[in-house]
Every structure is written in structure tokens, then in C-alpha cells.
Scaffold this motif. Structure first.
Motif, mmCIF file in Angstrom:
data_model
loop_
_atom_site.group_PDB
_atom_site.id
_atom_site.type_symbol
_atom_site.label_atom_id
_atom_site.label_comp_id
_atom_site.label_asym_id
_atom_site.label_seq_id
_atom_site.Cartn_x
_atom_site.Cartn_y
_atom_site.Cartn_z
ATOM 1 N N CYS A 111 0.859 -1.180 0.000
ATOM 2 C CA CYS A 111 0.000 0.000 0.000
ATOM 3 C C CYS A 111 0.896 1.232 0.000
ATOM 4 C CB CYS A 111 -0.941 0.011 1.214
ATOM 5 S SG CYS A 111 -0.112 0.208 2.812
ATOM 6 N N TYR A 112 0.320 2.356 -0.346
ATOM 7 C CA TYR A 112 1.115 3.591 -0.367
ATOM 8 C C TYR A 112 0.165 4.755 -0.117
ATOM 9 C CZ TYR A 112 5.111 6.500 -1.540
ATOM 10 O OH TYR A 112 6.169 7.382 -1.471
ATOM 11 N N ASN A 113 0.114 5.184 1.139
ATOM 12 C CA ASN A 113 -0.836 6.206 1.541
ATOM 13 C C ASN A 113 -0.145 7.272 2.379
ATOM 14 O OD1 ASN A 113 -0.707 5.114 4.272
ATOM 15 N ND2 ASN A 113 -1.995 3.442 3.502
ATOM 16 N N GLU A 114 -0.924 8.154 2.974
ATOM 17 C CA GLU A 114 -0.357 9.287 3.710
ATOM 18 C C GLU A 114 0.562 8.844 4.844
ATOM 19 O OE1 GLU A 114 -3.025 11.346 6.508
ATOM 20 O OE2 GLU A 114 -4.643 10.102 5.705
ATOM 21 N N GLU A 134 -5.847 5.678 -1.356
ATOM 22 C CA GLU A 134 -5.569 6.322 -0.080
ATOM 23 C C GLU A 134 -6.370 5.719 1.075
ATOM 24 O OE1 GLU A 134 -3.293 8.675 0.661
ATOM 25 O OE2 GLU A 134 -2.543 8.569 -1.396
ATOM 26 N N VAL A 135 -7.134 4.670 0.806
ATOM 27 C CA VAL A 135 -7.925 4.032 1.865
ATOM 28 C C VAL A 135 -6.989 3.409 2.903
ATOM 29 C CG1 VAL A 135 -9.653 2.273 2.394
ATOM 30 C CG2 VAL A 135 -9.771 3.538 0.232
ATOM 31 N N ILE A 136 -7.295 3.647 4.174
ATOM 32 C CA ILE A 136 -6.502 3.065 5.253
ATOM 33 C C ILE A 136 -7.218 1.825 5.780
ATOM 34 C CG2 ILE A 136 -5.414 3.458 7.497
ATOM 35 C CD1 ILE A 136 -4.393 5.299 5.251
ATOM 36 N N TYR A 137 -6.540 0.686 5.699
ATOM 37 C CA TYR A 137 -7.059 -0.560 6.271
ATOM 38 C C TYR A 137 -6.203 -0.881 7.497
ATOM 39 C CZ TYR A 137 -9.357 -1.200 1.731
ATOM 40 O OH TYR A 137 -10.127 -1.040 0.608
ATOM 41 N N PRO A 138 -6.601 -0.439 8.679
ATOM 42 C CA PRO A 138 -5.713 -0.570 9.843
ATOM 43 C C PRO A 138 -5.506 -2.016 10.284
ATOM 44 C CG PRO A 138 -7.879 0.170 10.525
ATOM 45 C CD PRO A 138 -7.888 0.183 9.029
ATOM 46 N N HIS A 139 -4.295 -2.294 10.700
ATOM 47 C CA HIS A 139 -3.954 -3.570 11.311
ATOM 48 C C HIS A 139 -3.875 -3.319 12.813
ATOM 49 C CE1 HIS A 139 -2.505 -6.056 7.725
ATOM 50 N NE2 HIS A 139 -3.061 -4.965 7.244
#
Length: 399
Positions: A111-114, A134-139
Motif C-alpha cells: 500500500c502507499y498512503n499518507e 488512499e484508503v486506510i485498512y488498519p492492522h
């Protein structure tokens, strides 16, 4: 840029929960969970199921990865706690660990986000596996010390060891990208390659495609480059065996922790019983056909295979890096690492290693872990990733 170390492919945004026993006990009561409900292997369809599975693993002292049905369930579970946001994934954490010691590396991300852009150190060159997402899929990372008593309803147990539970539903990880040619063209001069696990891929057709691309990508490496393949606790065990069979010819080291060893052989063992341990290690060695099998535990690290003793320096480096993270978390430097390297070894583990090496000679290298009983607030997440980073720089500096 001619980096000597390359890694792939997993990158994720971690929510590292701040442990709070009161929150756990409140949620047990809120969801009306009782001791009879605690099971390690259930379908995770709700936030309640996440807590049941996590509690069952904490009670047994076994780490695990939980994949719920949606990322919303992960987020809802996390919102009961305070947390800090960090970067995770074996390759990414390993790269960050060695960057603290001044080692540059090249990684391909999933992934590559903020957060990746903000938190990745400048001496790590990242090739984005995805662009424009830019979707954040938190672990979610739930970590717990040993000796913690959890008591609510009729549940009453003390955690037998330090442990971490990983919870995530991540579309980027489920479809883990492998940039076969783009990344391959960048690794032509690398001396060591760390390949993270594929545990979060649940679709076999996707897995087949990614493993084929991975095999082709590794053909770009120099012939003498060392490939370390990280194992994992796969939800679908047949996926694990498929990966081993397809990549065995190019992997020099298959690295796993004690939980992954026990899951592979299908039984729990006493990790201080040398015969039980070696029966398991030799079984995996014969089954996979991979040149060297490495197992890292809280007590020792073993590598079994041809010329295993040549990996002594790499094992010591991995142990020191993992122990440094255990006592310092993310924030450590080279002086912290060197200090850790000079700490005393666990006395019982020293005896264990000596007996093994006497019995197996050149086919085994066994090193005791550090005595960290003085650490009051340990970090227990990412220790295997830190170990992998230390192992890699030890391989780079091998004799």
C-alpha cells in the motif's frame, strides 16, 4: 540506487493499542463472554468473535492473526483503546529497524498512503505496489505482557507469556501486489533479499499468480544473493505448503517462530526439550527441501541445514535487534543495539544450545536469547520483524 538489501512485499498501517486490562474486562462483560465461549478457531463474524478469539489465544500464550469480515469491525474494536499509529508488515518493520542503524534498503510496498509517506524513513527507497489508493485498512495490534490476570464474568486466567494478537481486514493485503519486472529490475545488485509471508491472501487463484510473479522476480537477483523467506501462521495451511514447494529452489533460509513451527507439525511442544524441538525442525527440513530451517523463539534461535555454523553472526545480529526492540520499541539507535548485544544470555538457554551443538555438530547453529527480565515495559509486537532485519544485516556482513 544500488542498495544491497531488498525486501517485499507487505506494508500496512498499524494501530498499536495501548494495553488496558480494564477495557478488556469491560468488553468481556459488554459482550457477555464466558469461559466456555473461548475458542481459538472460530469464524470471525463480529466484534464479539474478535474478542473471543483474542482471549483464547492470550489464555494459551499463543500469538495469532485474526481476519474479520470487514475493516469496520477492526476499527470498532480499536476504538475502545488509546493507540498509536505506526507502519507494519515484516518487510517494512525490518527495513525500519535496520534504518535505525544506518542501513539503507529497497522495498516494494503493498500500500502507499499518507502514513507510508510520512512514517517511512528517508533511507528506505519504496516502490509503491499500488498508486492512487488512499484508503486506510488498519492492522490492529493487541499486545500483552506475561503474568497479567484477566478476570470478568467466570473468565479468570493469567497470561503465561508476552503475546501479540493481530487483527485486520485489508484489501491491499488480500490482493498483495507483486511488481515482477518493475521491482525485479531494481534488485539486480542486491546481496540479500527478505521475502515476507503471504498469510493474508485468502484466494488461491490470487496466491498462485503472486507466487509465480515472485519466483520470476527473484530471477533478477544475482546468483549468489541470499534469499530469506519468512513463514507465517496461514489460515489455510495448504497455502503454506504450496508456497514452500514453489519457492524452495530459490530460498536459502525458511524462517519461522515457535508458534509457526508448532502449527506446521500439528502439535504443541516444550521448547526447552531439545528432542521435541529437533524432531519438529528436522521434519520441516525434510518436508520442504529448503536448504536451511531457522526457528526463533523467546529462548533461543536455531538454524538447521548444511553449513549452519556459517550463519552464527547473522543469528547473533537478529537476536540483538529483536531484543533491542523488546526493550526500546521503535525508538532506538546503534548505541542501544550495541548495548543490547552485550547483555547476558539466558543461562538455561545457553545450556540448551550447547547440548544441541554438541549433538548435531556442523549441521546446527543455536544461539541463546538475551536475559530481558529487567525490562518493565516491553514491546512485544514486531519482534520477529526486528529479528529478520538483524538477520539480514548479519548475512550482509557474513564472513
Amino acid at each position: 540506487m544500488d542498495e544491497k538489501i531488498a525486501m517485499g512485499f507487505h506494508t500496512c498501517v498499524d494501530y498499536e493499542l495501548i494495553w488496558d486490562k480494564n477495557v478488556i474486562e469491560e468488553q468481556i462483560k459488554r459482550h457477555n463472554i464466558h469461559n466456555k465461549d473461548l475458542e481459538m478457531n472460530i469464524g470471525v463474524l463480529s466484534e464479539r468473535d474478535i474478542l473471543i478469539t483474542a482471549l483464547a489465544h492470550l489464555k494459551e500464550g499463543v500469538g495469532c492473526e485474526i481476519i474479520p469480515e470487514t475493516e469496520r469491525q477492526s476499527k470498532d474494536f480499536a476504538e475502545h483503546f488509546k493507540y498509536k499509529i505506526t507502519l507494519g508488515g515484516t518487510a517494512t518493520r525490518a527495513a525500519i529497524a535496520i534504518s535505525n542503524l544506518g542501513y539503507p534498503s529497497l522495498i516494494q510496498t503493498s500500500c502507499y498512503n499518507e502514513y507510508v509517506r510520512k512514517l517511512l524513513p528517508t533511507n528506505i527507497r519504496a516502490i509503491p505496489g499500488t498508486v492512487g489508493r488512499e484508503v486506510i485498512y488498519p492492522h490492529i495490534v493487541l499486545q500483552c505482557a506475561a503474568g497479567v490476570r484477566i478476570k470478568a464474568n467466570d473468565i479468570d486466567f493469567i497470561t503465561p507469556r508476552e503475546n501479540r494478537i493481530l487483527i485486520s481486514y485489508d484489501e491491499d493485503s488480500l490482493n498483495l501486489p507483486v511488481l515482477e519486472k518493475e521491482f525485479g529490475n531494481e534488485i539486480k545488485k542486491c546481496e540479500v533479499f527478505l521475502l515476507g509471508s503471504f498469510t493474508e491472501i485468502l484466494d488461491f487463484e490470487i496466491l498462485k499468480d503472486r507466487i509465480e510473479k515472485t519466483y520470476n522476480m527473484m530471477s533478477y537477483l544475482p546468483d549468489n544473493a541470499i534469499v530469506v523467506m519468512e513463514d507465517g501462521c496461514y489460515i489455510k495451511e495448504e497455502f503454506r505448503h504450496y508456497i514452500h514447494s514453489k519457492l524452495a529452489s530459490r530460498a536459502d533460509i525458511l524462517s519461522m517462530n515457535e508458534d509457526e513451527l508448532q502449527k506446521y507439525i500439528g502439535r504443541r511442544i516444550n521448547i526447552m526439550d531439545k528432542d521435541e524441538v529437533m524432531d519438529g525442525v528436522k521434519y520441516i527440513y525434510n518436508k520442504t527441501g529448503i536448504k536451511n530451517i531457522l526457528v526463533h523463539s523467546a529462548a533461543w534461535v536455531i538454524v538447521y541445514g548444511n553449513n549452519a555454523r556459517k550463519l552464527n553472526k547473522a543469528l547473533e545480529s537478529g537476536i540483538a535487534m529483536s531484543a533491542t526492540r523488546f526493550r526500546k520499541g521503535d525508538d532506538f539507535n546503534k548505541d542501544d543495539y550495541l548495548y543490547t548485544k552485550n547483555l547476558n544470555d539466558k543461562s538455561e538457554s545457553k545450556m540448551f544450545c550447547q547440548k544441541l551443538e554438541q549433538e548435531y555438530g556442523e549441521n546446527i547453529c543455536c544461539r541463546p536469547c538475551k536475559d530481558l527480565s529487567f525490562v518493565e515495559h516491553p514491546t512485544v509486537v514486531g519482534l520477529g520483524d526486528a529479528f529478520a532485519g538483524g538477520l539480514v544485516i548479519g548475512l550482509l556482513e557474513r564472513d
